[in-house]
Motif scaffolding. Structure first.
Motif, PDB file in Angstrom:
ATOM      1  N   MET A   1      -9.546 -16.114  29.609  1.00  0.00           N
ATOM      2  CA  MET A   1     -10.453 -15.112  29.067  1.00  0.00           C
ATOM      3  C   MET A   1     -11.215 -14.487  30.220  1.00  0.00           C
ATOM      4  N   LYS A   2     -11.097 -13.179  30.355  1.00  0.00           N
ATOM      5  CA  LYS A   2     -11.752 -12.466  31.443  1.00  0.00           C
ATOM      6  C   LYS A   2     -13.053 -11.830  30.954  1.00  0.00           C
ATOM      7  N   LEU A   3     -14.151 -12.271  31.558  1.00  0.00           N
ATOM      8  CA  LEU A   3     -15.470 -11.720  31.268  1.00  0.00           C
ATOM      9  C   LEU A   3     -16.144 -11.369  32.580  1.00  0.00           C
ATOM     10  N   GLN A   4     -16.941 -10.331  32.551  1.00  0.00           N
ATOM     11  CA  GLN A   4     -17.776  -9.982  33.694  1.00  0.00           C
ATOM     12  C   GLN A   4     -19.210  -9.929  33.186  1.00  0.00           C
ATOM     13  N   SER A   5     -20.115 -10.560  33.901  1.00  0.00           N
ATOM     14  CA  SER A   5     -21.503 -10.551  33.433  1.00  0.00           C
ATOM     15  C   SER A   5     -22.439 -10.111  34.550  1.00  0.00           C
ATOM     16  N   GLN A   6     -23.552  -9.518  34.119  1.00  0.00           N
ATOM     17  CA  GLN A   6     -24.546  -9.020  35.052  1.00  0.00           C
ATOM     18  C   GLN A   6     -25.904  -9.026  34.355  1.00  0.00           C
ATOM     19  N   LEU A   7     -26.926  -9.483  35.069  1.00  0.00           N
ATOM     20  CA  LEU A   7     -28.289  -9.398  34.546  1.00  0.00           C
ATOM     21  C   LEU A   7     -28.761  -7.964  34.661  1.00  0.00           C
ATOM     22  N   ARG A   8     -29.318  -7.440  33.579  1.00  0.00           N
ATOM     23  CA  ARG A   8     -29.886  -6.091  33.561  1.00  0.00           C
ATOM     24  C   ARG A   8     -31.263  -6.203  32.917  1.00  0.00           C
ATOM     25  N   GLY A   9     -32.268  -6.255  33.742  1.00  0.00           N
ATOM     26  CA  GLY A   9     -33.627  -6.389  33.220  1.00  0.00           C
ATOM     27  C   GLY A   9     -33.790  -7.690  32.457  1.00  0.00           C
TER      28      GLY A   9
ATOM     29  N   PRO B   1     -31.049 -15.118  29.851  1.00  0.00           N
ATOM     30  CA  PRO B   1     -32.109 -14.550  29.012  1.00  0.00           C
ATOM     31  C   PRO B   1     -31.724 -14.610  27.534  1.00  0.00           C
ATOM     32  N   GLY B   2     -32.693 -14.471  26.672  1.00  0.00           N
ATOM     33  CA  GLY B   2     -32.460 -14.557  25.234  1.00  0.00           C
ATOM     34  C   GLY B   2     -31.691 -13.377  24.664  1.00  0.00           C
ATOM     35  N   ARG B   3     -31.691 -12.262  25.366  1.00  0.00           N
ATOM     36  CA  ARG B   3     -30.978 -11.075  24.889  1.00  0.00           C
ATOM     37  C   ARG B   3     -29.634 -10.978  25.616  1.00  0.00           C
TER      38      ARG B   3
END
Length: 114
Positions: free
Chosen positions: A1-9, A41-43
């Motif tokens: 499974m390919k996922l990319q994640s990044q924190l944004r605010g 984060p929660g969101r």
């Protein structure tokens, strides 16, 4: 499974880099998103712009991810393709999830940033 994640605010933006979320990958999808979102984060904003097919197993996996995030968190969706959007509307899950038309509407604070 390919996922990319990044924190944004105040949120974690997770891009699903797959064209299908179906019974063949639903469990791996759920586990991969859980790992990405752990201690974050929660969101969480799940970007489904590359997913063109979602069956009932995939829908169940998305709901499971929402439950894994827990009552203090929030799972939002963005960039739904027409086929995936149709699944959420037909099942009335569009009333359960916050669905953003675009990345800019999910993260309005990034508009105008090059």
């Amino acid at each position: 499974m390919k996922l990319q994640s990044q924190l944004r605010g105040d949120a974690l933006h997770i891009v699903v880099d797959e064209d299908r979320i179906d019974s063949a990958v639903a469990i791996r999808f759920k586990e991969a998103v859980r790992e990405q979102a752990a201690d974050g984060p929660g969101r969480v904003v799940l970007d489904l712009g590359r997913v063109d097919f979602l069956d009932s197993s995939g829908l169940g996996a998305v709901v499971s991810v929402m439950k894994l995030i827990g009552p203090g968190g929030k799972l939002e969706l963005c960039n739904l393709t027409p086929n995936v959007d149709k699944v959420f509307r037909l099942t009335r899950m569009d009333r359960v999830f916050t669905i953003h038309d675009s990345l800019d509407s999910a993260f309005p604070e990034r508009q105008g940033i090059a």
